[in-house]
Design a protein around this motif. Sequence first.
Motif, short mmCIF file in Angstrom:
data_model
loop_
_atom_site.label_atom_id
_atom_site.label_comp_id
_atom_site.label_asym_id
_atom_site.label_seq_id
_atom_site.Cartn_x
_atom_site.Cartn_y
_atom_site.Cartn_z
N CYS A 154 1.24 -1.10 -0.65
CA CYS A 154 -0.68 0.08 -0.02
C CYS A 154 0.55 1.49 -0.50
CB CYS A 154 -1.16 0.33 1.24
SG CYS A 154 -1.88 1.24 1.74
N SER A 155 0.92 2.63 -1.16
CA SER A 155 1.31 3.78 -0.92
C SER A 155 1.37 4.19 -0.13
CB SER A 155 0.78 3.95 -1.98
OG SER A 155 -0.06 4.57 -2.62
N GLU A 156 0.06 3.94 0.94
CA GLU A 156 -0.06 5.00 1.78
C GLU A 156 0.21 4.58 3.44
OE1 GLU A 156 -2.17 7.86 2.49
OE2 GLU A 156 -2.08 7.76 -0.07
N CYS A 157 -0.28 3.46 3.78
CA CYS A 157 0.90 2.70 4.74
C CYS A 157 1.58 1.40 5.16
CB CYS A 157 -0.67 2.38 5.91
SG CYS A 157 -1.17 0.89 5.10
N SER A 168 -8.25 -0.37 1.82
CA SER A 168 -7.85 0.75 0.66
C SER A 168 -8.08 1.88 1.74
CB SER A 168 -9.82 0.87 0.39
OG SER A 168 -10.63 0.55 1.60
N HIS A 169 -7.86 3.48 1.72
CA HIS A 169 -7.56 3.64 2.09
C HIS A 169 -8.98 5.44 1.86
CE1 HIS A 169 -4.08 3.15 5.00
NE2 HIS A 169 -3.65 2.91 3.35
N GLU A 170 -9.55 5.99 2.52
CA GLU A 170 -10.24 6.74 2.30
C GLU A 170 -9.64 8.37 2.08
OE1 GLU A 170 -14.45 9.62 3.73
OE2 GLU A 170 -13.94 7.41 3.99
N THR A 171 -9.60 8.43 1.19
CA THR A 171 -8.56 9.94 0.82
C THR A 171 -9.42 10.99 0.12
OG1 THR A 171 -7.91 9.35 -1.52
CG2 THR A 171 -6.76 8.36 0.28
#
Length: 192
Positions: A154-157, A168-171
């Motif tokens: 995951c590019s976020e976490c 998923s992440h809510e962005t």
Amino acid sequence: MQRPVHLDPRSPFVLDTHELGRRPGSTRTVQRTVAAPADLGTDVIGFPEGSDLELDLRLEAVMEGVLVTGSVRGRAVGECVRCLGEVVDDVDVFLTELYAYPERAKAAAEEGDEGEDVRELEGDLIDLEPALRDAVVPALPFQPLCRPDCPGLCSECGARLADDPDHSHETLDPRWSALSGLVSQDDETKES
């Protein structure tokens, strides 16, 4: 890597060609399992030092020197370029290398035939390690993958997406962030 002044005939990568003589057409087979030398690989995949490499070679006397052909097999270990998980790859590489008799190499150099770097016999001995490196390292995967469809991280976490496919992440697009303040104000007025 600098060549040693004299080859050690006890080294598993040094082959003795004495029994071939210099009779073109005479052959000898060599089958042995050797320990992988240090740094046999790339930054992302390679053979662990000391792991088994199986050599199945044929040495053939030719006019110019000794032709070595055969296969090198072993198990390379590395890291997936997408998820950083372990990658294990069975490698089977065909090796072909001509080792010139010293006087033949000297005669070719005097005639101006520079060509490619020519490997030479040292007496009756062949140093197989440089040729082995030249054959094996380019055969390793440039970008090893644990599986062809590896989703990566995951590019976020940084979570492994293979472990949680629904991750998923809510962005919220930063350009719309001012509007999110209006939504929360609207919710407060409805509640009162």
